[in-house]
Design an enzyme around this catalytic site. Sequence first.
Site, PDB file in Angstrom:
ATOM      1  N   LYS A   7       0.577  -0.948   0.033  1.00  0.00           N
ATOM      2  CA  LYS A   7       0.109   0.042  -0.662  1.00  0.00           C
ATOM      3  C   LYS A   7       0.680   1.556  -0.229  1.00  0.00           C
ATOM      4  O   LYS A   7       0.331   2.345  -0.509  1.00  0.00           O
ATOM      5  CB  LYS A   7      -0.615  -0.100   1.553  1.00  0.00           C
ATOM      6  CG  LYS A   7      -1.184  -1.444   1.206  1.00  0.00           C
ATOM      7  CD  LYS A   7      -2.079  -0.692   2.552  1.00  0.00           C
ATOM      8  CE  LYS A   7      -2.512  -2.003   3.037  1.00  0.00           C
ATOM      9  NZ  LYS A   7      -3.502  -2.210   4.164  1.00  0.00           N
ATOM     10  N   GLU A  39       8.635   2.287  -5.390  1.00  0.00           N
ATOM     11  CA  GLU A  39       7.976   2.500  -4.301  1.00  0.00           C
ATOM     12  C   GLU A  39       8.416   3.673  -3.649  1.00  0.00           C
ATOM     13  O   GLU A  39       8.568   4.623  -3.784  1.00  0.00           O
ATOM     14  CB  GLU A  39       9.497   1.677  -3.501  1.00  0.00           C
ATOM     15  CG  GLU A  39       9.408   0.238  -3.464  1.00  0.00           C
ATOM     16  CD  GLU A  39       8.492  -0.744  -2.480  1.00  0.00           C
ATOM     17  OE1 GLU A  39       7.629   0.148  -2.126  1.00  0.00           O
ATOM     18  OE2 GLU A  39       8.453  -1.878  -2.232  1.00  0.00           O
ATOM     19  N   ASP A  40       7.705   3.520  -1.930  1.00  0.00           N
ATOM     20  CA  ASP A  40       7.916   4.413  -1.066  1.00  0.00           C
ATOM     21  C   ASP A  40       8.980   4.590  -0.434  1.00  0.00           C
ATOM     22  O   ASP A  40       9.579   5.597  -0.162  1.00  0.00           O
ATOM     23  CB  ASP A  40       6.622   4.885   0.065  1.00  0.00           C
ATOM     24  CG  ASP A  40       6.750   2.782   0.476  1.00  0.00           C
ATOM     25  OD1 ASP A  40       6.822   2.112   0.264  1.00  0.00           O
ATOM     26  OD2 ASP A  40       5.749   2.942   2.149  1.00  0.00           O
ATOM     27  N   ASP A  45      14.392  -0.352   2.149  1.00  0.00           N
ATOM     28  CA  ASP A  45      14.923  -0.674   3.035  1.00  0.00           C
ATOM     29  C   ASP A  45      15.630  -1.630   3.341  1.00  0.00           C
ATOM     30  O   ASP A  45      16.858  -1.611   2.736  1.00  0.00           O
ATOM     31  CB  ASP A  45      14.226  -0.686   5.101  1.00  0.00           C
ATOM     32  CG  ASP A  45      14.649  -0.946   5.668  1.00  0.00           C
ATOM     33  OD1 ASP A  45      14.739  -2.140   6.586  1.00  0.00           O
ATOM     34  OD2 ASP A  45      13.905  -0.783   6.165  1.00  0.00           O
ATOM     35  N   LYS A  50      17.034   4.009   2.700  1.00  0.00           N
ATOM     36  CA  LYS A  50      17.963   4.068   3.326  1.00  0.00           C
ATOM     37  C   LYS A  50      19.806   2.779   3.235  1.00  0.00           C
ATOM     38  O   LYS A  50      19.027   2.014   3.475  1.00  0.00           O
ATOM     39  CB  LYS A  50      17.352   3.367   4.623  1.00  0.00           C
ATOM     40  CG  LYS A  50      16.082   4.179   5.419  1.00  0.00           C
ATOM     41  CD  LYS A  50      15.207   3.231   6.457  1.00  0.00           C
ATOM     42  CE  LYS A  50      14.593   4.138   7.002  1.00  0.00           C
ATOM     43  NZ  LYS A  50      13.502   2.792   8.622  1.00  0.00           N
ATOM     44  N   PHE A  91      12.954   5.375  11.759  1.00  0.00           N
ATOM     45  CA  PHE A  91      10.934   5.098  11.502  1.00  0.00           C
ATOM     46  C   PHE A  91      10.818   6.086  11.199  1.00  0.00           C
ATOM     47  O   PHE A  91      10.906   7.371  11.918  1.00  0.00           O
ATOM     48  CB  PHE A  91      10.622   4.840  13.048  1.00  0.00           C
ATOM     49  CG  PHE A  91       9.603   3.573  12.855  1.00  0.00           C
ATOM     50  CD1 PHE A  91       8.615   3.931  11.828  1.00  0.00           C
ATOM     51  CD2 PHE A  91       9.407   2.942  13.800  1.00  0.00           C
ATOM     52  CE1 PHE A  91       7.770   2.826  12.111  1.00  0.00           C
ATOM     53  CE2 PHE A  91       8.481   1.295  13.166  1.00  0.00           C
ATOM     54  CZ  PHE A  91       7.021   2.316  12.411  1.00  0.00           C
ATOM     55  N   VAL A  92      10.337   5.883   9.856  1.00  0.00           N
ATOM     56  CA  VAL A  92       9.385   7.764   9.152  1.00  0.00           C
ATOM     57  C   VAL A  92       7.693   7.022   9.148  1.00  0.00           C
ATOM     58  O   VAL A  92       7.580   6.060   8.525  1.00  0.00           O
ATOM     59  CB  VAL A  92      10.207   8.121   8.301  1.00  0.00           C
ATOM     60  CG1 VAL A  92      11.367   8.030   8.545  1.00  0.00           C
ATOM     61  CG2 VAL A  92      10.529   6.771   7.028  1.00  0.00           C
ATOM     62  N   ASP A 106       2.744   3.815   6.399  1.00  0.00           N
ATOM     63  CA  ASP A 106       2.301   3.645   7.595  1.00  0.00           C
ATOM     64  C   ASP A 106       3.038   3.801   9.478  1.00  0.00           C
ATOM     65  O   ASP A 106       3.945   2.747   9.386  1.00  0.00           O
ATOM     66  CB  ASP A 106       0.765   2.651   7.691  1.00  0.00           C
ATOM     67  CG  ASP A 106       1.890   0.708   7.790  1.00  0.00           C
ATOM     68  OD1 ASP A 106       3.121   1.496   7.008  1.00  0.00           O
ATOM     69  OD2 ASP A 106       1.438   0.409   8.723  1.00  0.00           O
ATOM     70  N   ARG A 129      -1.145   7.022   6.885  1.00  0.00           N
ATOM     71  CA  ARG A 129      -0.629   7.390   5.553  1.00  0.00           C
ATOM     72  C   ARG A 129      -0.868   8.341   4.091  1.00  0.00           C
ATOM     73  O   ARG A 129      -0.124   8.815   3.338  1.00  0.00           O
ATOM     74  CB  ARG A 129      -1.550   5.430   4.536  1.00  0.00           C
ATOM     75  CG  ARG A 129      -0.629   4.399   5.208  1.00  0.00           C
ATOM     76  CD  ARG A 129      -0.704   3.830   3.595  1.00  0.00           C
ATOM     77  NE  ARG A 129      -0.973   2.076   4.559  1.00  0.00           N
ATOM     78  CZ  ARG A 129      -0.110   1.030   4.337  1.00  0.00           C
ATOM     79  NH1 ARG A 129       1.398   1.274   4.198  1.00  0.00           N
ATOM     80  NH2 ARG A 129       0.092   0.043   5.127  1.00  0.00           N
TER      81      ARG A 129
HETATM   82  C1  PRP Z   1       7.147  -1.921   3.000  1.00  0.00           C
HETATM   83  C2  PRP Z   1       7.243  -0.668   2.450  1.00  0.00           C
HETATM   84  C3  PRP Z   1       8.072  -2.177   0.540  1.00  0.00           C
HETATM   85  C4  PRP Z   1       9.184  -2.141   2.010  1.00  0.00           C
HETATM   86  C5  PRP Z   1      10.091  -2.113   1.807  1.00  0.00           C
HETATM   87  O1  PRP Z   1       5.795  -2.140   2.488  1.00  0.00           O
HETATM   88  O2  PRP Z   1       6.545  -0.102   0.944  1.00  0.00           O
HETATM   89  O3  PRP Z   1       7.281  -2.325   0.132  1.00  0.00           O
HETATM   90  O4  PRP Z   1       8.767  -2.143   2.942  1.00  0.00           O
HETATM   91  O5  PRP Z   1      11.103  -2.685   3.100  1.00  0.00           O
HETATM   92  P1  PRP Z   1      12.585  -3.804   2.390  1.00  0.00           P
HETATM   93  O6  PRP Z   1      13.020  -2.564   1.326  1.00  0.00           O
HETATM   94  O7  PRP Z   1      13.362  -4.476   3.884  1.00  0.00           O
HETATM   95  O8  PRP Z   1      11.996  -4.797   1.169  1.00  0.00           O
HETATM   96  P2  PRP Z   1       5.037  -3.443   4.404  1.00  0.00           P
HETATM   97  O9  PRP Z   1       5.729  -4.501   3.008  1.00  0.00           O
HETATM   98  O10 PRP Z   1       5.587  -2.103   5.426  1.00  0.00           O
HETATM   99  O11 PRP Z   1       3.851  -2.820   2.854  1.00  0.00           O
HETATM  100  P3  PRP Z   1       2.777  -1.315   2.840  1.00  0.00           P
HETATM  101  O12 PRP Z   1       3.309  -0.524   1.544  1.00  0.00           O
HETATM  102  O13 PRP Z   1       1.181  -1.898   2.629  1.00  0.00           O
HETATM  103  O14 PRP Z   1       2.528  -0.249   4.139  1.00  0.00           O
END
Ligand code: PRP
Length: 184
Positions: free
Chosen positions: A43, A100-101, A104, A132, A153-154, A160, A166
Amino acid sequence: MLESIIKHILVTEEEAQDICRRLGKEISRDYADKNLVLVCVLKGSVMFAVDLAKQIDAVCEMEFVRTYSYGNGTESTGKVQMLIDFDRPDIAECDFLVIEDIVDSGNTLKFLVEHILAKGAKSVRTCTLLDKPSRRKVDFNPDYVGKEIPDEFVFGYGLDLFEKYRDLPYVAVVSPEYLATLGL
Ligand code: PRP
């Protein structure tokens, strides 16, 4: 209530829109003669993907996917699962740009690039609002980056905090006091 959760604003609404304009120009130039398909990763990337798409002049289409890897924690499990996938008959003619947002560990985007290539895509590249690099667990670098950020932590602008906030138009850093209440 929200004030007590925010340490500071990391990306203001204006900066987020500036990033969309800058990346939108680069992407418009790079994809002028390609069959661009934006892939919004639900999301978290929804706000960024929508605002970025508005700044892309090249003709493009949109697809939506959803992945899962975090379980209930804040550390990626490393195993990425597809919860929502897309399919289309013309995959071999499409140049996909996964939006992507945040990157990580890198697990999600690395998995998605391999997944879409395995479907037979003509090309796959990636674009993230936030990166990051200090958290990387796999060898992966996004092609387009809005902003590199430290390991904090953002939340907000798609990201979210326990599924909430969000909808904020900016990205904020969670306050240490609030994290302490969570035992983090
Ligand atoms: C978050 C974010 C990326 C992913 C990045 O999604 O939107 O998709 O984590 O992390 P990584 O580089 O360690 O894989 P999340 O799984 O939290 O789901 P969401 O987008 O529905 O909040």
